[in-house]
Write a protein that holds these residues in place. Structure first.
Motif, PDB file in Angstrom:
ATOM      1  N   GLN A 251      -1.226  20.275 -20.010  1.00 31.17           N
ATOM      2  CA  GLN A 251      -0.937  18.931 -20.456  1.00 31.17           C
ATOM      3  C   GLN A 251      -2.225  18.102 -20.481  1.00 31.17           C
ATOM      4  N   SER A 252      -2.181  17.110 -21.283  1.00 34.04           N
ATOM      5  CA  SER A 252      -3.348  16.236 -21.369  1.00 34.04           C
ATOM      6  C   SER A 252      -3.499  15.445 -20.074  1.00 34.04           C
ATOM      7  N   GLN A 253      -4.669  14.895 -19.924  1.00 39.25           N
ATOM      8  CA  GLN A 253      -4.916  14.148 -18.698  1.00 39.25           C
ATOM      9  C   GLN A 253      -3.992  12.945 -18.600  1.00 39.25           C
ATOM     10  N   ALA A 254      -3.812  12.315 -19.725  1.00 40.84           N
ATOM     11  CA  ALA A 254      -2.923  11.155 -19.704  1.00 40.84           C
ATOM     12  C   ALA A 254      -1.510  11.569 -19.298  1.00 40.84           C
ATOM     13  N   MET A 255      -1.107  12.667 -19.868  1.00 43.43           N
ATOM     14  CA  MET A 255       0.240  13.129 -19.539  1.00 43.43           C
ATOM     15  C   MET A 255       0.334  13.531 -18.075  1.00 43.43           C
ATOM     16  N   ALA A 256      -0.729  14.165 -17.606  1.00 41.84           N
ATOM     17  CA  ALA A 256      -0.723  14.571 -16.207  1.00 41.84           C
ATOM     18  C   ALA A 256      -0.656  13.343 -15.294  1.00 41.84           C
ATOM     19  N   GLU A 257      -1.425  12.362 -15.650  1.00 44.91           N
ATOM     20  CA  GLU A 257      -1.375  11.144 -14.838  1.00 44.91           C
ATOM     21  C   GLU A 257       0.009  10.510 -14.860  1.00 44.91           C
ATOM     22  N   ARG A 258       0.583  10.604 -15.991  1.00 45.99           N
ATOM     23  CA  ARG A 258       1.905   9.999 -16.109  1.00 45.99           C
ATOM     24  C   ARG A 258       2.932  10.699 -15.217  1.00 45.99           C
ATOM     25  N   VAL A 259       2.916  12.014 -15.302  1.00 45.37           N
ATOM     26  CA  VAL A 259       3.915  12.720 -14.496  1.00 45.37           C
ATOM     27  C   VAL A 259       3.640  12.532 -13.018  1.00 45.37           C
ATOM     28  N   ILE A 260       2.359  12.425 -12.699  1.00 42.59           N
ATOM     29  CA  ILE A 260       2.039  12.212 -11.284  1.00 42.59           C
ATOM     30  C   ILE A 260       2.524  10.848 -10.829  1.00 42.59           C
ATOM     31  N   LEU A 261       2.300   9.884 -11.665  1.00 40.89           N
ATOM     32  CA  LEU A 261       2.770   8.536 -11.305  1.00 40.89           C
ATOM     33  C   LEU A 261       4.288   8.485 -11.225  1.00 40.89           C
ATOM     34  N   GLU A 262       4.883   9.168 -12.137  1.00 42.61           N
ATOM     35  CA  GLU A 262       6.353   9.191 -12.090  1.00 42.61           C
ATOM     36  C   GLU A 262       6.849   9.829 -10.806  1.00 42.61           C
ATOM     37  N   GLU A 263       6.183  10.874 -10.447  1.00 38.33           N
ATOM     38  CA  GLU A 263       6.578  11.528  -9.203  1.00 38.33           C
ATOM     39  C   GLU A 263       6.341  10.604  -8.017  1.00 38.33           C
ATOM     40  N   PHE A 264       5.248   9.920  -8.088  1.00 37.10           N
ATOM     41  CA  PHE A 264       4.958   8.974  -7.013  1.00 37.10           C
ATOM     42  C   PHE A 264       6.037   7.890  -6.940  1.00 37.10           C
ATOM     43  N   GLY A 265       6.436   7.462  -8.107  1.00 39.02           N
ATOM     44  CA  GLY A 265       7.505   6.477  -8.126  1.00 39.02           C
ATOM     45  C   GLY A 265       8.784   7.011  -7.520  1.00 39.02           C
ATOM     46  N   ARG A 266       9.059   8.254  -7.843  1.00 39.71           N
ATOM     47  CA  ARG A 266      10.278   8.847  -7.278  1.00 39.71           C
ATOM     48  C   ARG A 266      10.176   8.961  -5.767  1.00 39.71           C
ATOM     49  N   CYS A 267       8.998   9.303  -5.313  1.00 40.43           N
ATOM     50  CA  CYS A 267       8.836   9.415  -3.868  1.00 40.43           C
ATOM     51  C   CYS A 267       9.039   8.054  -3.191  1.00 40.43           C
ATOM     52  N   LEU A 268       8.435   7.068  -3.782  1.00 45.85           N
ATOM     53  CA  LEU A 268       8.595   5.730  -3.208  1.00 45.85           C
ATOM     54  C   LEU A 268      10.051   5.285  -3.234  1.00 45.85           C
ATOM     55  N   LYS A 269      10.662   5.614  -4.306  1.00 47.63           N
ATOM     56  CA  LYS A 269      12.064   5.211  -4.417  1.00 47.63           C
ATOM     57  C   LYS A 269      12.903   5.879  -3.343  1.00 47.63           C
ATOM     58  N   ARG A 270      12.584   7.121  -3.138  1.00 47.95           N
ATOM     59  CA  ARG A 270      13.328   7.834  -2.102  1.00 47.95           C
ATOM     60  C   ARG A 270      13.105   7.187  -0.738  1.00 47.95           C
ATOM     61  N   ILE A 271      11.878   6.839  -0.506  1.00 45.89           N
ATOM     62  CA  ILE A 271      11.582   6.226   0.789  1.00 45.89           C
ATOM     63  C   ILE A 271      12.309   4.899   0.928  1.00 45.89           C
ATOM     64  N   ILE A 272      12.261   4.149  -0.129  1.00 45.25           N
ATOM     65  CA  ILE A 272      12.912   2.833  -0.070  1.00 45.25           C
ATOM     66  C   ILE A 272      14.413   2.982   0.099  1.00 45.25           C
ATOM     67  N   ASN A 273      14.936   3.895  -0.664  1.00 48.37           N
ATOM     68  CA  ASN A 273      16.378   4.094  -0.564  1.00 48.37           C
ATOM     69  C   ASN A 273      16.775   4.532   0.841  1.00 48.37           C
ATOM     70  N   TYR A 274      15.984   5.427   1.339  1.00 47.64           N
ATOM     71  CA  TYR A 274      16.325   5.888   2.669  1.00 47.64           C
ATOM     72  C   TYR A 274      16.182   4.767   3.690  1.00 47.64           C
ATOM     73  N   ALA A 275      15.153   3.965   3.492  1.00 51.39           N
ATOM     74  CA  ALA A 275      14.983   2.837   4.417  1.00 51.39           C
ATOM     75  C   ALA A 275      16.180   1.903   4.355  1.00 51.39           C
ATOM     76  N   GLY A 276      16.607   1.658   3.122  1.00 55.96           N
ATOM     77  CA  GLY A 276      17.759   0.780   2.998  1.00 55.96           C
ATOM     78  C   GLY A 276      19.004   1.370   3.621  1.00 55.96           C
ATOM     79  N   LYS A 277      19.130   2.642   3.397  1.00 56.40           N
ATOM     80  CA  LYS A 277      20.306   3.300   3.963  1.00 56.40           C
ATOM     81  C   LYS A 277      20.262   3.303   5.483  1.00 56.40           C
ATOM     82  N   ALA A 278      19.063   3.591   5.972  1.00 54.93           N
ATOM     83  CA  ALA A 278      18.925   3.623   7.419  1.00 54.93           C
ATOM     84  C   ALA A 278      19.178   2.245   8.018  1.00 54.93           C
ATOM     85  N   LYS A 279      18.738   1.245   7.300  1.00 54.83           N
ATOM     86  CA  LYS A 279      18.949  -0.113   7.781  1.00 54.83           C
ATOM     87  C   LYS A 279      20.428  -0.446   7.838  1.00 54.83           C
TER      88      LYS A 279
END
Length: 790
Positions: free
Chosen positions: A758-786
DNA sequence: GAGTTTGAAACT
DNA sequence: CAGTTTCAAACTC
């Protein structure tokens, strides 16, 4: 215990039994109770035209033990009236007719599962031999190692005209896998043993091999070989018992062999009878020889066993029927291994009534002291698709009646009043069995009353299907909604007219055999109902057994392939799904969850569907047969039955039926510019690309799964901080471990992007998307835990 | 997702 | 049996 009459094996017509694994008409039927798990482990791909070892196998199979020699493991289990841990009783009855005499094994040493073997032998005049395994005393210890090496023989007695000794040999493998009794040559095949040879001439080659696969302490196998005159019969009995999860089980089966002194039929029928049921098959001229085998297994053993009986008429044909009965209360099931090309259809398998014309006349008799649970016998399979036999316990709702009219060559099945609320077939105490009886998914029973009286194929026309082990993790009694019951519906004068509402259709590919295709609801009904098999000509009621069905290969695909692969929904718009354009229809299935419009391929349009089927068969009698079958002699690979006719695709696209089936084009193909041959560089390239892509997908999936689980695990471990800290902010959940896991996720994405060029731009995109998913998971879990904390 | 291509099935 | 049409899936954009 349940009994599958030998005749069952020969019920399938040639159209759907066009396989080498089929037993010939006069071949002995086989019953194989088998736990679904045992079938699951069938890794051996089953060719469309099954190559079946020329053996008859009666076995209890432990799920963990692979069946090597046979296509399918059949588990035969029965319950003992006094099941207790440590007590084992195995009784082998060879009963020609009436009297029996007791035979003590010359060697007291028996495998652990077969601790003591007391044999009762009928007088030669009666042709009855009883090998009775006496239940071990409670304190007795299993000694699996008693049988030392190959060829250790136990001479039991002489029987028959020839006065030949009966040899019980314990092969080497018996010490490990279980108990093996082999007749004659003790150096037989490691996995196929001839257990008992009765009578017959010395020069006769043992035609029956018995294989027992079992663990040293928990598994037991008993095989019998009965030879008489020039018509020796080989019976291979393999019993495997689940090691740990097995429920207490005692297997008892009685096999009755019809003596054929006249030599009218070289095929001797062995009918396993479970828990006291005796199945007798005999010629009109001679008294039947009954072989009963009773195995009492320790309570720690699970009750499932497989039994495969292969008529010896055709060495290449195998009959396997599975019967499992862990406990009296547990339903018994068996898996019939798909032999040929069933389409996932189900066939009601009726007991065949012997006829004078038939060399082997079978009768059914009760000879058990134990309560036998009636079951309905359903053979699942179909033309051009997976075939399997399902035997459903009769214990509960008698919605299905298995009727056999004395004097009639045909069997009838009557489905009566299947109530939607009827409870499913009772499950046994054995988890495995119970699970196997559970439908893959809840099935809705058609509330409409269904009455059906269907003649079953005559004895001469029926053939046995080789059961194929289940490959899916979830055993199914009735698998997908696509499956049907195919019932031989050959019209006969003595048959009752089909009542209104009877939904019988000639099974695709059934040709003149007159199979009736029943829709999935019928299967459900049958599953929840019972089949009453009336006495055959002998007047005995037929033993019954429960079988689970196995997914059979579809168009040459192995069972695992066909199981794992979901049928694609069709998108027909103009054909009403009543032409072969529709894959559902072509596969003999009803449309379900499809995207078709104006679909007539359903129960509501059964009449139209029947007409369409008939029309297709008129155009091409083999229209519903699998297109992918085995090649000619010497051609091991599958091949298209008709060959493709590609012009522009080079046979390297899925337009080509050969390529789609992952087979190479053959000489019968009429394709132009074919590149789908062995040495084709284009084909190799495609294959490599496909393999690489598949591997990549698997890696990605595995990586995602792993990382997700890691993140979840880490988040879970942070929970205590939440509970103690009260209203923590989400960022507080980003611990070191979480951060590391997140980085791993991102790195994984980067790797994947790099691998896929994949192109660099595409790679960056998927990485960022994954990062977003990770953050979302953390946030969701935090909310749930709360929330949980609050 | 729409349009095109393809080859089996159906039809003549 | 051969040619044509129909059809739905596979494929491409």
């Amino acid at each position: 215990m349940d009994v599958v009459p030998p005749e069952l094996n020969s019920l399938l017509p040639d159209e759907i039994m066009d396989t080498e694994a089929i037993v010939t008409d006069d071949d002995l039927p086989a019953v194989c109770p088998a736990p679904p798990n045992a079938l699951e482990r069938q890794d051996t791909p089953v060719p469309m035209e099954t190559e079946v070892p020329e053996i008859v196998t009666l076995c209890t199979a432990a799920p963990s033990i692979p069946v090597q020699r046979t296509q399918a493991m059949t588990t035969l289990t029965s319950t003992d009236s006094t099941p207790s841990s440590g007590s084992m009783g195995t009784q082998l009855l060879l009963t020609p007719s009436s009297s029996a005499m007791t035979l003590q094994p010359s060697s007291p040493q028996v495998t652990g599962s077969l601790q003591r073997l007391s044999t009762s032998l009928a007088l030669p005049a009666n042709h009855q031999l009883i090998l009775n395994k006496v239940a071990a005393s409670p304190g007795s210890e299993l000694k699996p190692q008693l049988l030392k090496q190959d060829g250790q023989k136990l001479v039991v007695t002489t029987l028959g005209k020839g006065g030949q000794p009966i040899v019980l040999a314990m092969p080497h493998s018996a010490a490990k896998a279980g108990t093996l009794l082999s007749a004659g040559d003790g150096k037989g095949q490691p996995q196929q043993f001839k257990v008992v040879t009765i009578g017959g001439r010395t020069d006769l080659k043992p035609m029956v091999g018995v294989q027992a696969l079992s663990t040293a302490s928990q598994l037991m196998g008993t095989s019998q070989t009965v030879q008489q005159g020039q018509h020796p019969k080989t019976l291979q009995i393999t019993k495997k018992v689940p090691v740990s999860t097995a429920a207490p089980m005692i297997t008892k089966f009685i096999i009755t062999k019809a003596l054929n002194s006249k030599g009218l039929n070289s095929q001797t029928s062995l009918s396993p009878v479970m828990t006291g049921r005796v199945l007798t098959q005999s010629t009109p001229l001679t008294p039947p020889r009954t072989i009963s085998v009773m195995d009492a297994l320790s309570s720690t053993q699970s009750g499932s066993s497989k039994m495969a009986i292969s008529p010896l008429k055709s060495p290449s044909k195998l009959t396997v029927v599975s019967v499992a009965s862990p406990s009296p209360a547990s339903p018994q099931k068996s898996v019939a291994v798909p032999l040929s090309m069933a389409l996932g259809q189900q066939i009601l398998h009726m007991q065949q009534q012997s006829t004078p014309a038939s060399p082997a006349k079978a009768g059914l008799s009760h000879s058990t002291t134990q309560t036998v649970k009636p079951v309905q016998t359903v053979t699942v399979g179909g033309v051009g698709g997976p075939q399997f036999k399902t035997i459903v316990p009769l214990a509960t709702s008698p919605n299905v009646q298995h009727i056999q009219v004395p004097g009639s060559r045909f069997h009838y099945v009557r489905l009566v009043t299947a109530s939607s609320g009827s409870p499913p077939a009772p499950t046994g105490s054995s988890p495995s069995v119970a699970a196997s009886l559970q439908p893959a998914k809840p099935m809705v029973v058609n509330s409409a009353t269904v009455r059906m009286s269907v003649p079953i194929v005559s004895a001469q026309t029926m053939k046995q299907v080789v059961p194929k082990p289940l490959t899916s993790a979830a055993p199914q009694v009735v698998t997908s909604q696509q499956q049907r019951l195919i019932m031989p519906a050959t019209p006969l004068p003595q048959l009752q007219p089909l009542p209104p509402g009877t939904l019988l259709a000639p099974a695709p590919g059934s040709g003149n055999m007159g199979y009736a295709v029943l829709s999935a609801p019928y299967v459900t009904q049958l599953q929840q109902s019972t089949i009453v098999t009336l006495a055959s000509s002998s007047g005995f009621s037929s033993p019954t057994c429960v079988q689970t069905q196995a997914r059979l290969p579809l168009n040459g695909l192995s069972a695992s392939e066909s199981t794992s692969r979901q049928r694609k929904p069709c998108n027909c718009t103009k054909s009403q799904c009543l032409k072969l354009y529709c894959d559902c229809f072509a596969n003999g299935e009803f449309c379900s969850n499809c995207n078709c419009t104006n679909c007539f391929n359903n129960l509501e349009h059964e009449s139209e569907r029947l007409k369409a089927i008939k029309a297709c068969l008129d155009r091409n009698p083999e229209a519903f047969k699998p297109k992918i079958g085995k090649g000619k002699e010497g051609e091991s690979d599958r091949r298209h039955s008709k060959g493709c006719n590609c012009k522009r695709s080079g046979c390297l696209k899925n337009y080509c039926e050969c390529y789609e089936a992952k087979i190479m084009c053959s000489s019968i193909c009429k394709c132009v510019g074919c590149k789908n041959f062995e040495e084709s560089p284009e084909r190799k390239t495609l294959m490599h690309l496909a393999d690489a892509a598949e591997v990549r997908v698997q890696q990605q999936t595995a990586a995602k799964t792993k990382l997700s689980s890691q993140i979840s695990d880490l988040l879970t471990r942070t929970t205590p901080a939440i509970s103690s800290g009260g209203g923590k902010q989400p960022y507080t959940f980003v611990t070191k471990e979480v951060a590391e896991a997140t980085v791993e996720c991102l790195m994984e994405q980067a790797e994947q992007a790099e691998l896929s060029n994949q192109s660099q731009a595409m790679a960056e995109r998927v990485i960022l998307e994954e990062f977003g998913r990770c953050l979302k998971r953390i946030i969701n879990y935090a909310g749930k835990a709360k929330t949980d904390c609050c």
